[in-house]
Write an enzyme that holds these catalytic residues in place. Sequence first.
Site, mmCIF file in Angstrom:
data_model
loop_
_atom_site.group_PDB
_atom_site.id
_atom_site.type_symbol
_atom_site.label_atom_id
_atom_site.label_comp_id
_atom_site.label_asym_id
_atom_site.label_seq_id
_atom_site.Cartn_x
_atom_site.Cartn_y
_atom_site.Cartn_z
ATOM 1 N N GLU A 270 1.742 4.413 -0.140
ATOM 2 C CA GLU A 270 0.389 4.799 -0.562
ATOM 3 C C GLU A 270 -0.458 3.534 -0.513
ATOM 4 O O GLU A 270 -0.532 2.789 -1.481
ATOM 5 C CB GLU A 270 0.529 5.345 -1.997
ATOM 6 N N CYS A 304 -7.731 3.720 -4.882
ATOM 7 C CA CYS A 304 -7.498 3.808 -3.436
ATOM 8 C C CYS A 304 -8.342 4.927 -2.840
ATOM 9 O O CYS A 304 -8.587 4.950 -1.646
ATOM 10 C CB CYS A 304 -6.018 3.970 -3.123
HETATM 11 C C1 UN1 Z 1 -4.910 5.384 -6.598
HETATM 12 O O1 UN1 Z 1 -6.029 4.859 -6.656
HETATM 13 O O2 UN1 Z 1 -3.890 4.705 -6.338
HETATM 14 O O3 UN1 Z 1 -7.622 10.679 -6.751
HETATM 15 C C2 UN1 Z 1 -4.646 6.801 -6.923
HETATM 16 C C3 UN1 Z 1 -7.721 9.811 -7.626
HETATM 17 C C4 UN1 Z 1 -6.586 9.614 -8.594
HETATM 18 C C5 UN1 Z 1 -5.486 8.842 -7.991
HETATM 19 C C6 UN1 Z 1 -5.864 7.587 -7.312
HETATM 20 N N1 UN1 Z 1 -6.095 10.884 -9.054
HETATM 21 O O4 UN1 Z 1 -8.687 9.110 -7.729
#
Ligand code: UN1
Length: 520
Positions: A270, A304
């Site tokens: 990820e 992310c």
């Molecule tokens: C991340 O930033 O690693 O969709 C995950 C989202 C969150 C998860 C982000 N539920 O912003």
Amino acid sequence: MVSENFLRLKESVFDELGIKKSNSGIFVGKWIPLEDHKTIESRSPINGEVLSTVSVANRKDYDQMMSFSEKVFHEWREIPAPKRGEIIMSVGKAIQNKKKALGAMVTLEAGKIKSEGEGEIQEMIDVSYFATGISRQLYGLTMASERPDHMLFEQWNPLGTVGVITSFNFPASVWSWNAFIAAVAGDNVVWKPSSKACLTAIAVMHVVSEALSDAGSPPIFSLLVSRGSDGGEWISRDPRIPLVSFTGSTDVGRNLYGKVASRLGRVILELGGNNGVIVSEKCDLDLAIKGISFGSLGTAGQRCTTTRRAIVHEKIYDEFISKLKRVYSTVKIGDPSSDDVIVGPLIDKTAEKNFLNAVEEARSEGGVIIYGGTRADIPGLENGNYVVPAIIEANEGMGIVKKETFAPILYVIKYRDFEEALRIHNSVPQGLSSAIFTNDINEEGRFLSPHGSDCGLVNINTSTSGAEIGGAFGGEKETGLGRESGSDSWKYYMRRQTVTRNYGKTIPLSQGVVFDAGEN
Ligand code: UN1
């Protein structure tokens, strides 16, 4: 100077979650004593204060953890999956009881605003209940066999010990997306959290290990706080860990992938996102502004899934910019534990420097900074890492627009026709989240078509950020591999067996092969 408010919050959170001035960072069925261990410091990005020290694992601790894990796995995999699900439900309930304190811990250590800190813990609770449901749905398919008196079907078995490496920005929930699904699948977990957010991991481990023990469960979750790249290196090279789930930068993920692949292990990666939003001239502009503000400013641009690029139709461009600037100029930047603050600090000084450097690079490539892009000085919090989120007018040719800077920078790019918007949208190496704001079903359909968005997550009239746990989470291209959390992501944590069962008295062969060896 440390504010009264900060000290009060810290004291109450530490007290409720069992965090001390110095903590063991290694949990293997029990907390490993601190003596003879090196330590690291956890600092709050709110004001630069050292929150606490944490002991880090050495190679011997790791090897002990792995021999212990093997035994725990052998015990855990024999427990029926729905029973494992019930245990995970009780873990979820224990987290629910500590939701406020754990949320505040995330605020103190990762700098998330109160509601996002608690939201992260809610995500853990949600995934625990989801995993409980899944524990009764680890289904295989039945196929029609071509042979008489034969059955052909598949079943799923537990995989082993899963290594979960998490990043500072979701210091609790990303672990649970992996750990709770892995647990109902029959796996146990070794967790290596980011050293920038290891106190949150320790607090979570206090809550979940107690809940496991109260439920009479084997200690299926271990914690490995380590220094630098130590933990990642041990886990990625270790054949006792059949699956490594890593959240972090593309560079580190690429390196780790090489090591796991060379021993033919599995990964879920990820990695970076560079999430774009198309803002059509046929959209509800106020809705788009709301969605983009949350996407670009939420978690101070450190998700992310953060919105990093707005691709806006030329007809509504000026109105879009003026409305967005108005939102940016009204949001309060500062102490994330205050109710009215929307943008908290960046995680550390390096992140602050990366933000300022990216703004400079954009400027030198011809970008026009139309809002922010500087450090923000917050009275009383001079040692915190605060910035004024940036809006930069850009074009797709700029090199910096193709990179993920983990900070609140929104590049705005003008487009004329829809195909151009799609091309710009897909022109970056990353492929995590995407969005379109439009009321035109033709545009919506094209965004969802095979030549539309090339990302793992597609959002129509909502933000790139804030994915629900019920969906499979992950991306394409340089964002990585695999999916976590919802839908059928559980399959990554199990091994598939194709079973052929003969209940007849002869052995007919498939493909019509005749093989009379041994016939008398
Ligand atoms: C991340 O930033 O690693 O969709 C995950 C989202 C969150 C998860 C982000 N539920 O912003």
